[in-house]
Design an enzyme around this catalytic site. Structure first.
Site, PDB file in Angstrom:
ATOM      1  N   GLU A  64       7.390  17.820  39.170  1.00  0.00           N
ATOM      2  CA  GLU A  64       6.580  19.043  39.096  1.00  0.00           C
ATOM      3  C   GLU A  64       7.445  20.294  39.067  1.00  0.00           C
ATOM      4  O   GLU A  64       8.605  20.275  39.497  1.00  0.00           O
ATOM      5  CB  GLU A  64       5.612  19.084  40.285  1.00  0.00           C
ATOM      6  CG  GLU A  64       4.649  17.906  40.247  1.00  0.00           C
ATOM      7  CD  GLU A  64       3.612  17.926  41.361  1.00  0.00           C
ATOM      8  OE1 GLU A  64       3.740  18.743  42.307  1.00  0.00           O
ATOM      9  OE2 GLU A  64       2.669  17.124  41.274  1.00  0.00           O
ATOM     10  N   GLU A  75       4.572   8.491  33.697  1.00  0.00           N
ATOM     11  CA  GLU A  75       4.545   7.656  32.487  1.00  0.00           C
ATOM     12  C   GLU A  75       5.397   8.292  31.392  1.00  0.00           C
ATOM     13  O   GLU A  75       6.135   7.616  30.669  1.00  0.00           O
ATOM     14  CB  GLU A  75       3.100   7.501  31.973  1.00  0.00           C
ATOM     15  CG  GLU A  75       2.145   6.819  32.948  1.00  0.00           C
ATOM     16  CD  GLU A  75       1.458   7.779  33.913  1.00  0.00           C
ATOM     17  OE1 GLU A  75       2.052   8.823  34.282  1.00  0.00           O
ATOM     18  OE2 GLU A  75       0.327   7.475  34.320  1.00  0.00           O
ATOM     19  N   CYS A 112      -3.612   9.613  32.973  1.00  0.00           N
ATOM     20  CA  CYS A 112      -4.376  10.746  32.423  1.00  0.00           C
ATOM     21  C   CYS A 112      -4.483  10.601  30.902  1.00  0.00           C
ATOM     22  O   CYS A 112      -3.808   9.763  30.289  1.00  0.00           O
ATOM     23  CB  CYS A 112      -3.715  12.060  32.805  1.00  0.00           C
ATOM     24  SG  CYS A 112      -2.183  12.409  31.908  1.00  0.00           S
TER      25      CYS A 112
HETATM   26  N1  THU Z   1       0.335  12.493  37.196  1.00  0.00           N
HETATM   27  C1  THU Z   1       1.104  11.507  36.646  1.00  0.00           C
HETATM   28  O1  THU Z   1       2.305  11.396  36.926  1.00  0.00           O
HETATM   29  N2  THU Z   1       0.502  10.648  35.795  1.00  0.00           N
HETATM   30  C2  THU Z   1      -0.810  10.681  35.424  1.00  0.00           C
HETATM   31  O2  THU Z   1      -1.219   9.900  34.571  1.00  0.00           O
HETATM   32  C3  THU Z   1      -1.716  11.625  36.079  1.00  0.00           C
HETATM   33  C4  THU Z   1      -1.080  12.663  36.921  1.00  0.00           C
HETATM   34  C5  THU Z   1       0.978  13.448  38.104  1.00  0.00           C
HETATM   35  C6  THU Z   1       1.085  14.848  37.537  1.00  0.00           C
HETATM   36  C7  THU Z   1       1.158  15.677  38.800  1.00  0.00           C
HETATM   37  O3  THU Z   1       2.508  15.718  39.231  1.00  0.00           O
HETATM   38  C8  THU Z   1       0.361  14.874  39.824  1.00  0.00           C
HETATM   39  O4  THU Z   1       0.242  13.564  39.305  1.00  0.00           O
HETATM   40  C9  THU Z   1      -1.029  15.425  40.106  1.00  0.00           C
HETATM   41  O5  THU Z   1      -1.746  15.591  38.940  1.00  0.00           O
END
Ligand code: THU
Length: 160
Positions: A64, A75, A112
């Site tokens: 992040e 991913e 996501c």
């Molecule tokens: N996140 C992922 O790493 N993969 C996903 O498929 C969904 C969300 C992460 C992004 C962010 O750092 C945290 O999860 C919250 O959304």
């Protein structure tokens, strides 16, 4: 008028002991990758591991930034590693797991939309399905045969 029905079959394992050794190992690699998560803003760790056709296992975790939209999903991190380090290698399976600081997640958390599209495009490139294993911090594991299964009516390069 017609109705188009698009179905989805998910194999459900009650816990990690029900997986094959190879799949359990891959899920454990994804869990180990949670340690590499940099998620001070969401406090939501995501770990993703892939096993390539040559048996090589690679992992990644979400990264992040204070500028939120620049966050990288786990991913995407692991897929970028595959295409940079092993450009033409086929991915067999991806395991994804999560850990939240606010609750114990005992349900599998799906990738996501952006990650589904990206995994799907890797699948298109390699012309072979990427099997996906999902587990929360604990509990049941979902096995999905192909990224395409969780991205119905997908957009791909054939439209361009
Ligand atoms: N996140 C992922 O790493 N993969 C996903 O498929 C969904 C969300 C992460 C992004 C962010 O750092 C945290 O999860 C919250 O959304």
């Amino acid at each position: 008028m017609k109705t188009l029905h698009i179905g989805l079959d998910i194999k459900i394992y009650e816990n990690i002991d029900e997986l094959s050794n190879r799949d359990a190992q891959l899920m454990n690699e994804a869990k180990a990758a949670l340690q590499k998560s940099h998620s001070p803003y969401s406090k939501f760790q995501v770990g993703a591991s892939v096993i390539l056709e040559n048996g090589k296992v690679l992992s990644g975790a979400n990264q992040e930034n204070a500028a939120y939209p620049m966050c990288l999903c786990a991913e995407m991190v692991v897929l970028s590693t595959v295409s940079s380090e092993y450009p033409s290698m086929i991915i067999n399976t991806m395991a994804i797991t999560v850990k939240s600081s606010s609750q114990v997640i005992d349900l599998p958390v799906p990738p996501c939309g952006a990650c589904r599209q990206t995994i799907f495009e890797f699948e298109q490139r390699q012309q072979k399905p990427i099997r996906i294993l999902l587990q929360g911090e604990k509990g049941a594991i979902y096995e999905i045969a192909s990224a395409k299964d969780i991205l119905p009516l997908s957009f791909d390069s054939s439209f361009l």
